[in-house]
Motif scaffolding. Structure first.
Motif, mmCIF file in Angstrom:
data_model
loop_
_atom_site.group_PDB
_atom_site.id
_atom_site.type_symbol
_atom_site.label_atom_id
_atom_site.label_comp_id
_atom_site.label_asym_id
_atom_site.label_seq_id
_atom_site.Cartn_x
_atom_site.Cartn_y
_atom_site.Cartn_z
ATOM 1 N N TRP A 272 0.967 -0.685 -0.135
ATOM 2 C CA TRP A 272 -0.038 0.139 0.273
ATOM 3 C C TRP A 272 1.244 0.801 0.141
ATOM 4 O O TRP A 272 2.189 0.935 0.497
ATOM 5 C CB TRP A 272 -0.604 -0.031 0.874
ATOM 6 N N VAL A 273 0.386 2.118 -1.079
ATOM 7 C CA VAL A 273 1.690 3.942 -1.110
ATOM 8 C C VAL A 273 0.638 4.383 -0.071
ATOM 9 O O VAL A 273 -1.019 4.494 0.345
ATOM 10 C CB VAL A 273 1.921 3.836 -2.078
ATOM 11 N N GLN A 276 -0.486 10.341 -1.088
ATOM 12 C CA GLN A 276 0.192 11.546 -2.360
ATOM 13 C C GLN A 276 0.274 10.619 -3.017
ATOM 14 O O GLN A 276 0.454 11.216 -4.509
ATOM 15 C CB GLN A 276 0.863 12.001 -1.502
ATOM 16 N N ALA A 277 1.027 9.539 -2.751
ATOM 17 C CA ALA A 277 1.706 8.349 -3.502
ATOM 18 C C ALA A 277 0.755 7.931 -4.638
ATOM 19 O O ALA A 277 0.918 7.252 -6.123
ATOM 20 C CB ALA A 277 2.108 7.406 -3.675
ATOM 21 N N ARG A 278 -1.077 8.096 -4.447
ATOM 22 C CA ARG A 278 -1.243 8.067 -5.562
ATOM 23 C C ARG A 278 -2.377 8.937 -5.990
ATOM 24 O O ARG A 278 -3.362 8.346 -6.780
ATOM 25 C CB ARG A 278 -2.880 7.237 -4.887
ATOM 26 N N ASN A 279 -1.840 10.031 -6.100
ATOM 27 C CA ASN A 279 -2.216 11.263 -6.660
ATOM 28 C C ASN A 279 -1.622 11.406 -8.130
ATOM 29 O O ASN A 279 -0.768 11.881 -7.492
ATOM 30 C CB ASN A 279 -1.676 12.488 -5.606
ATOM 31 N N GLU A 280 -2.815 11.115 -9.045
ATOM 32 C CA GLU A 280 -1.944 11.003 -10.618
ATOM 33 C C GLU A 280 -1.672 13.200 -10.985
ATOM 34 O O GLU A 280 -1.534 12.582 -11.925
ATOM 35 C CB GLU A 280 -3.242 10.743 -11.388
ATOM 36 N N THR A 281 -2.546 13.417 -10.412
ATOM 37 C CA THR A 281 -2.603 14.915 -10.515
ATOM 38 C C THR A 281 -0.746 15.619 -10.183
ATOM 39 O O THR A 281 -0.362 16.358 -10.953
ATOM 40 C CB THR A 281 -2.919 16.202 -10.199
#
Ligand SMILES: NC(=O)C1=CN([C@@H]2O[C@H](COP(=O)(O)OP(=O)(O)OC[C@H]3O[C@@H](n4cnc5c(N)ncnc54)[C@H](OP(=O)(O)O)[C@@H]3O)[C@@H](O)[C@H]2O)C=CC1
Ligand SMILES: CC1=C(/C=C/C(C)=C/C=C/C(C)=C/C=O)C(C)(C)CCC1
Length: 312
Positions: A272-273, A276-281
Motif C-alpha cells: 500500500w502507498v 499522496q503517492a496515488r495522486n495522479e495530478t
C-alpha cells in the motif's frame, strides 16, 4: 527470532537465469545495490555497476566476479549529482551495448546536510529522483528495443511522510534533512506510476516497479549519528543487504509481473502507498516539472497521459 523473521521476510524465489541479458544497477558498490548486482551476475547477466566512485566499484566487481564466476561485471562512472556525468554514462552505455533488459535505480542518499548537486538541485531530490529520472529517460529507447524489459525504482516506506512541495522543491524556503529524504522517496513512487501509465499506453513492453527494501543494515545512515546509533542497536533485527535486495530482485525477475507494472512492492508483495503517492495530478505535475528542470521534452514518451497541464 520471531521479530527478526517478521522484519526480514520476503524472498525472491524465481529460478530464472539471465544469460545474454544486460542489467544496470546504480549505487552498486555497497549495500542493497551490491547484493542486487551480485545476484544478477550469479544468474549470468552482464551487469554494469554504475558507481560514483570507480575505485570502490572495481573492488566490488572483482569480488562479484570471484564469487559468481561471471566475468561480465563491469564498472562505469555515474554521479547522479551531476547531469553531465549521467549523460556521459548513458552515452557510453548506448555506444557499447545493444540491449538493456533490467535497470535498477537503486542509489540513494539520506539525511545529508543541506547541499546542492552540480546543477543546483537539492541533494535528495537531485540524486534520488531527478538523477534517476534523467538516467531512465536517456536509457528508455534501449529498454524499449530490448523489451520485455524492466525498471525498478528503489523507494522507501519513508515516502509516507513525504510531500511534493512544488513551491519549495529545492528546499530553499525550508529544509529538514529527514523530510527531504521522504519527499524524494515519494517522488520515486510518483515517477514509477506516471512512467508505468505512459509505458502501458504506448504498448512498449517495458514495465516499472517501485520497492521498499525493508529496514536494512547499510551505509545509508552515514549522515546521521542518531540513525547510525539506532541501526547499531537494532542491527541484529534489521535486514542484511542481501535480504534487502530480495524485493528489487523479485520485481526484476519474477515471471508474469508485467500486469502489476506501476505497483509498489515490499517483502516481495504488492504494498500500500500513501494517498499522496496515488495522486495522479501530482504525479503528472512532478513529471512536467522534472522535465522542465532537466531540460527534456515533457512528452518524451510520445503520449499525453491526461489533459494538457501548465507548469505553474
Ligand atoms: N537501508 C535502508 O534501510 C533502506 C534503504 N532504502 C533505499 O535503498 C537504496 C539503497 O540504499 P542502501 O544500500 O541502504 O544504502 P547505501 O548507502 O549502502 O548505498 C547507497 C548507494 O548509492 C550510492 N550513491 C549515493 N550518492 C550517489 C551519487 N550521487 N551518484 C551515484 N551513486 C550514489 C552510494 O555510493 P557511495 O558508496 O559512493 O556513497 C552507494 O553505492 C536507496 O535508494 C535507499 O533510499 C529504502 C528504505 C530503507
Ligand atoms: C524503532 C524501531 C526500528 C526503527 C526503524 C526505523 C527508524 C526505520 C527507518 C527506516 C528508514 C529510514 C528507511 C529508509 O528509507 C527498528 C530498527 C525497525 C527496530 C524496531 C524498533
Amino acid at each position: 527470532p520471531q521479530i527478526r523473521k517478521m522484519l526480514s521476510s520476503g524472498v525472491c524465489t524465481s529460478t530464472i537465469q539471465l544469460p545474454g541479458k544486460v542489467a544496470v544497477v546504480t549505487g552498486a558498490n555497497t549495500g542493497i545495490g551490491k547484493e542486487t548486482a551480485k545476484e544478477l551476475a550469479r544468474r549470468g547477466a552482464r551487469v554494469y555497476l554504475a558507481c560514483r566512485d570507480v575505485q570502490k566499484g572495481e573492488l566490488v566487481a572483482r569480488e562479484i566476479q570471484m564469487m559468481t564466476g561471471n566475468q561480465q561485471v563491469l564498472v562505469r562512472k555515474l554521479d547522479l549529482a551531476d547531469t553531465k556525468s549521467i549523460r556521459a554514462f548513458a552515452k557510453r552505455f548506448l555506444e557499447e551495448e545493444k540491449h538493456l533488459h533490467i535497470l535498477i535505480n537503486n542509489a540513494g542518499v539520506m539525511m545529508c546536510p543541506y547541499s546542492k548537486t552540480a546543477d543546483g538541485f537539492e541533494m535528495h531530490m537531485g540524486v534520488n529522483h531527478l538523477g534517476h529520472f534523467l538516467l531512465t529517460h536517456l536509457l528508455l529507447e534501449k529498454l524499449k528495443e530490448s523489451a520485455p524489459s524492466r525498471v525498478v525504482n528503489v523507494s522507501s516506506l519513508a515516502h509516507h511522510l513525504g510531500r511534493i512541495h512544488f513551491h519549495n522543491l529545492q528546499g530553499e524556503k525550508f529544509y529538514q534533512s529527514g523530510l527531504a529524504y521522504c519527499h524524494s522517496k515519494l517522488a520515486n513512487i510518483l515517477f514509477t506510476q506516471e512512467l508505468a501509465r505512459r509505458l502501458k499506453a504506448s504498448g512498449s513492453g517495458v514495465t516499472v516497479y517501485s520497492v521498499h527494501p525493508g529496514t536494512v543494515n547499510s551505509e545509508l545512515v552515514r549522515h546521521s549519528a542518531l540513525m547510525r546509533w539506532i541501526w547499531w542497536i537494532f542491527s541484529f533485527f534489521i535486514k542484511t543487504p542481501q535480504q534487502g535486495a530480495q524485493t528489487s530482485l523479485y520485481c526484476a525477475l519474477t515471471e508474469g509481473l508485467e500486469v502489476l507494472s506501476g505497483n509498489h512492492f515490499s517483502d516481495c508483495h504488492v504494498a500500500w502507498v500513501s494517498a499522496q503517492a496515488r495522486n495522479e495530478t501530482v504525479a503528472r505535475r512532478l513529471w512536467d516539472v522534472s522535465c522542465d528542470l532537466l531540460g527534456i521534452p515533457v512528452d518524451w514518451l510520445m503520449m499525453a497521459a491526461g489533459p494538457k497541464r501548465s507548469l505553474k
